[in-house]
Design a protein around this motif. Structure first.
Motif, PDB file in Angstrom:
ATOM      1  N   TYR A  27      51.022  21.119  47.322  1.00 12.27           N
ATOM      2  CA  TYR A  27      51.937  19.993  47.539  1.00 12.27           C
ATOM      3  C   TYR A  27      53.191  20.112  46.678  1.00 12.27           C
ATOM      4  N   ALA A  28      53.062  20.689  45.501  1.00 14.15           N
ATOM      5  CA  ALA A  28      54.245  20.916  44.656  1.00 14.15           C
ATOM      6  C   ALA A  28      55.203  21.895  45.342  1.00 14.15           C
ATOM      7  N   LYS A  29      54.660  22.940  45.928  1.00 18.22           N
ATOM      8  CA  LYS A  29      55.503  23.910  46.636  1.00 18.22           C
ATOM      9  C   LYS A  29      56.194  23.256  47.829  1.00 18.22           C
ATOM     10  N   LYS A  30      55.502  22.369  48.513  1.00 15.07           N
ATOM     11  CA  LYS A  30      56.106  21.663  49.648  1.00 15.07           C
ATOM     12  C   LYS A  30      57.209  20.731  49.152  1.00 15.07           C
ATOM     13  N   THR A  31      56.965  20.074  48.014  1.00 17.43           N
ATOM     14  CA  THR A  31      57.986  19.211  47.416  1.00 17.43           C
ATOM     15  C   THR A  31      59.242  20.016  47.108  1.00 17.43           C
ATOM     16  N   LEU A  32      59.054  21.164  46.485  1.00 19.97           N
ATOM     17  CA  LEU A  32      60.188  22.022  46.128  1.00 19.97           C
ATOM     18  C   LEU A  32      60.904  22.525  47.375  1.00 19.97           C
ATOM     19  N   GLU A  33      60.150  22.911  48.373  1.00 22.01           N
ATOM     20  CA  GLU A  33      60.740  23.407  49.624  1.00 22.01           C
ATOM     21  C   GLU A  33      61.619  22.336  50.277  1.00 22.01           C
ATOM     22  N   ILE A  34      61.096  21.129  50.388  1.00 27.88           N
ATOM     23  CA  ILE A  34      61.869  20.039  50.986  1.00 27.88           C
ATOM     24  C   ILE A  34      63.129  19.783  50.167  1.00 27.88           C
ATOM     25  N   THR A  35      62.991  19.796  48.856  1.00 26.28           N
ATOM     26  CA  THR A  35      64.119  19.539  47.963  1.00 26.28           C
ATOM     27  C   THR A  35      65.203  20.594  48.129  1.00 26.28           C
ATOM     28  N   GLU A  36      64.800  21.847  48.134  1.00 26.60           N
ATOM     29  CA  GLU A  36      65.779  22.934  48.248  1.00 26.60           C
ATOM     30  C   GLU A  36      66.464  22.938  49.608  1.00 26.60           C
ATOM     31  N   GLU A  37      65.732  22.600  50.653  1.00 28.09           N
ATOM     32  CA  GLU A  37      66.304  22.593  52.000  1.00 28.09           C
ATOM     33  C   GLU A  37      67.243  21.413  52.234  1.00 28.09           C
ATOM     34  N   ALA A  50      60.774  17.631  41.452  1.00 33.06           N
ATOM     35  CA  ALA A  50      60.252  18.797  42.177  1.00 33.06           C
ATOM     36  C   ALA A  50      59.858  19.889  41.184  1.00 33.06           C
ATOM     37  N   TYR A  51      60.708  20.123  40.201  1.00 30.10           N
ATOM     38  CA  TYR A  51      60.396  21.112  39.169  1.00 30.10           C
ATOM     39  C   TYR A  51      59.201  20.666  38.329  1.00 30.10           C
ATOM     40  N   GLU A  52      59.146  19.376  38.023  1.00 26.91           N
ATOM     41  CA  GLU A  52      58.027  18.841  37.242  1.00 26.91           C
ATOM     42  C   GLU A  52      56.705  19.076  37.956  1.00 26.91           C
ATOM     43  N   SER A  53      56.704  18.885  39.269  1.00 27.39           N
ATOM     44  CA  SER A  53      55.456  19.070  40.018  1.00 27.39           C
ATOM     45  C   SER A  53      54.986  20.513  39.959  1.00 27.39           C
ATOM     46  N   MET A  54      55.914  21.444  39.991  1.00 20.47           N
ATOM     47  CA  MET A  54      55.545  22.854  39.868  1.00 20.47           C
ATOM     48  C   MET A  54      54.990  23.141  38.467  1.00 20.47           C
ATOM     49  N   LYS A  66      54.109  30.541  34.165  1.00 17.55           N
ATOM     50  CA  LYS A  66      54.802  29.842  35.250  1.00 17.55           C
ATOM     51  C   LYS A  66      54.985  28.368  34.929  1.00 17.55           C
ATOM     52  N   SER A  67      54.011  27.789  34.255  1.00 22.92           N
ATOM     53  CA  SER A  67      54.145  26.387  33.868  1.00 22.92           C
ATOM     54  C   SER A  67      55.335  26.205  32.930  1.00 22.92           C
ATOM     55  N   GLU A  68      55.461  27.066  31.951  1.00 20.62           N
ATOM     56  CA  GLU A  68      56.582  26.977  31.010  1.00 20.62           C
ATOM     57  C   GLU A  68      57.916  27.202  31.701  1.00 20.62           C
ATOM     58  N   LYS A  69      57.959  28.146  32.645  1.00 17.20           N
ATOM     59  CA  LYS A  69      59.189  28.412  33.400  1.00 17.20           C
ATOM     60  C   LYS A  69      59.646  27.153  34.134  1.00 17.20           C
ATOM     61  N   TRP A  70      58.732  26.507  34.836  1.00 17.73           N
ATOM     62  CA  TRP A  70      59.075  25.318  35.607  1.00 17.73           C
ATOM     63  C   TRP A  70      59.316  24.114  34.711  1.00 17.73           C
ATOM     64  N   TYR A  71      58.612  24.041  33.580  1.00 18.00           N
ATOM     65  CA  TYR A  71      58.858  22.958  32.638  1.00 18.00           C
ATOM     66  C   TYR A  71      60.297  23.031  32.116  1.00 18.00           C
ATOM     67  N   LYS A  72      60.754  24.228  31.780  1.00 20.86           N
ATOM     68  CA  LYS A  72      62.134  24.398  31.293  1.00 20.86           C
ATOM     69  C   LYS A  72      63.145  23.981  32.356  1.00 20.86           C
ATOM     70  N   ALA A  74      62.586  21.858  34.771  1.00 23.41           N
ATOM     71  CA  ALA A  74      62.476  20.407  34.903  1.00 23.41           C
ATOM     72  C   ALA A  74      63.202  19.709  33.760  1.00 23.41           C
ATOM     73  N   ARG A  75      63.039  20.207  32.562  1.00 19.97           N
ATOM     74  CA  ARG A  75      63.699  19.599  31.403  1.00 19.97           C
ATOM     75  C   ARG A  75      65.219  19.688  31.540  1.00 19.97           C
ATOM     76  N   THR A  76      65.712  20.836  31.968  1.00 19.90           N
ATOM     77  CA  THR A  76      67.154  21.016  32.166  1.00 19.90           C
ATOM     78  C   THR A  76      67.660  20.063  33.249  1.00 19.90           C
ATOM     79  N   ALA A  77      66.951  20.004  34.372  1.00 19.47           N
ATOM     80  CA  ALA A  77      67.344  19.100  35.453  1.00 19.47           C
ATOM     81  C   ALA A  77      67.256  17.648  34.992  1.00 19.47           C
TER      82      ALA A  77
END
Length: 97
Positions: A27-37, A50-54, A66-72, A74-77
């Motif tokens: 569901y996180a990937k779907k959230t990100l996909e919808i967001t990017e599109e 979306a980044y937080e969910s990943m 991967k968690s740290e990558k997406w956390y960063k 999300a924090r930036t966003a």
């Protein structure tokens, strides 16, 4: 489309809380996909979530890198969220364990 994106995020979040990593990540990937599109229709807070969910989904699946990558991301966003109220709420959610 915003409601669909936020619904996908919510489902991912619930699965993460339940410790169901595969479902949370799906569901996180779907959230990100919808967001990017639909970037032009999304608010700044939607991208951050979306980044937080990943980050959260990878965290419960024990994929620290991967968690740290997406956390960063999300924090930036999150730092770029215009509304102070939205930003405060997001940062609270982001750091919720």
């Amino acid at each position: 489309i915003i409601n669909e994106q936020r619904g996908q995020w919510l489902i991912s979040h619930v699965y993460a809380i339940l410790g169901k990593s595969d479902e949370a990540l799906s569901y996180a990937k779907k959230t990100l996909e919808i967001t990017e599109e639909n970037k032009n229709k999304m608010k700044d807070v939607d991208l951050a979530y979306a980044y937080e969910s990943m980050a959260r989904a990878y965290s419960i699946s024990k994929n620290k890198d991967k968690s740290e990558k997406w956390y960063k991301k999300a924090r930036t966003a999150g730092d770029l969220i215009a509304s102070d109220c939205d930003k405060e709420y997001f940062i609270f959610d982001l750091n919720l364990k």
